[in-house]
Motif scaffolding. Sequence first.
Motif, PDB file in Angstrom:
ATOM      1  N   ARG A  25       0.966  -1.282   0.068  1.00  0.00           N
ATOM      2  CA  ARG A  25      -0.149   0.143  -0.076  1.00  0.00           C
ATOM      3  C   ARG A  25       0.932   1.157  -0.112  1.00  0.00           C
ATOM      4  O   ARG A  25       1.275   1.201   0.300  1.00  0.00           O
ATOM      5  N   THR A  26       0.935   2.235  -0.831  1.00  0.00           N
ATOM      6  CA  THR A  26       1.066   3.695  -0.810  1.00  0.00           C
ATOM      7  C   THR A  26       0.364   4.224  -1.228  1.00  0.00           C
ATOM      8  O   THR A  26      -0.751   3.985  -1.431  1.00  0.00           O
ATOM      9  N   PRO A  27       0.176   5.749  -1.514  1.00  0.00           N
ATOM     10  CA  PRO A  27      -1.251   6.511  -1.291  1.00  0.00           C
ATOM     11  C   PRO A  27      -1.775   6.242  -3.369  1.00  0.00           C
ATOM     12  O   PRO A  27      -3.057   6.466  -3.289  1.00  0.00           O
ATOM     13  N   ASP A  28      -0.505   6.490  -3.792  1.00  0.00           N
ATOM     14  CA  ASP A  28      -1.507   6.361  -5.085  1.00  0.00           C
ATOM     15  C   ASP A  28      -1.482   4.513  -5.633  1.00  0.00           C
ATOM     16  O   ASP A  28      -2.317   5.079  -7.042  1.00  0.00           O
ATOM     17  N   SER A  30      -2.925  -0.033  -4.404  1.00  0.00           N
ATOM     18  CA  SER A  30      -2.103  -0.548  -3.882  1.00  0.00           C
ATOM     19  C   SER A  30      -2.671  -2.227  -4.169  1.00  0.00           C
ATOM     20  O   SER A  30      -2.857  -2.291  -5.163  1.00  0.00           O
ATOM     21  N   GLU A  49     -12.176   3.111  -6.710  1.00  0.00           N
ATOM     22  CA  GLU A  49     -10.901   3.190  -6.877  1.00  0.00           C
ATOM     23  C   GLU A  49     -10.470   2.518  -8.327  1.00  0.00           C
ATOM     24  O   GLU A  49     -11.354   1.571  -8.617  1.00  0.00           O
ATOM     25  N   PRO A 102      -6.079   5.125  -6.833  1.00  0.00           N
ATOM     26  CA  PRO A 102      -5.132   4.885  -6.580  1.00  0.00           C
ATOM     27  C   PRO A 102      -5.326   4.039  -5.555  1.00  0.00           C
ATOM     28  O   PRO A 102      -6.096   3.260  -4.787  1.00  0.00           O
ATOM     29  N   ALA A 103      -4.877   4.215  -3.620  1.00  0.00           N
ATOM     30  CA  ALA A 103      -4.789   2.729  -2.678  1.00  0.00           C
ATOM     31  C   ALA A 103      -6.855   2.761  -3.058  1.00  0.00           C
ATOM     32  O   ALA A 103      -7.390   3.481  -2.453  1.00  0.00           O
ATOM     33  N   SER A 106      -8.824   4.688  -0.443  1.00  0.00           N
ATOM     34  CA  SER A 106      -8.662   5.745   0.342  1.00  0.00           C
ATOM     35  C   SER A 106      -9.260   7.133  -1.011  1.00  0.00           C
ATOM     36  O   SER A 106      -9.025   8.316  -0.828  1.00  0.00           O
ATOM     37  N   ARG A 107     -10.071   7.016  -1.594  1.00  0.00           N
ATOM     38  CA  ARG A 107     -11.807   7.725  -1.546  1.00  0.00           C
ATOM     39  C   ARG A 107     -12.203   7.848  -1.131  1.00  0.00           C
ATOM     40  O   ARG A 107     -12.947   6.905  -0.834  1.00  0.00           O
ATOM     41  N   LYS A 108     -13.023   9.229  -0.826  1.00  0.00           N
ATOM     42  CA  LYS A 108     -14.249   8.743  -0.728  1.00  0.00           C
ATOM     43  C   LYS A 108     -15.562   8.889  -1.015  1.00  0.00           C
ATOM     44  O   LYS A 108     -15.382   9.191  -2.260  1.00  0.00           O
TER      45      LYS A 108
END
Length: 110
Positions: A25-28, A30, A49, A102-103, A106-108
Amino acid sequence: MQIIEGAGVWTPSAGMADDWVEHLRTPDLSVGTYCIPAGGLDSQNPHTEDEIYVVTAGRAKIVTPDGTTAVGPGSVIFVPAGEEHRFDEVTEDLALVVVFGPAYGSRKVT
């Protein structure tokens, strides 16, 4: 650099219809493995995502609003964020490498 050991390897979980394990997992992005046993049900909902699946083992059909397609080892599938999709008619234990960008989660949700 990092070598991701075990990605895409069939690993059944006792008592579960399907299983997701995140390996990186990274911010950009997974990376993980998603497994569904033969005859199992894919219980996932659309993700926020973008997603790429690489089938490493097994056979099934993927169902999207665009239709149904048979997949097996070597199939690479792109599913854009928010698109309904599921694996159906899993005839052989299915193992997939999954990449989210992204991971994952991580997006709402809007």
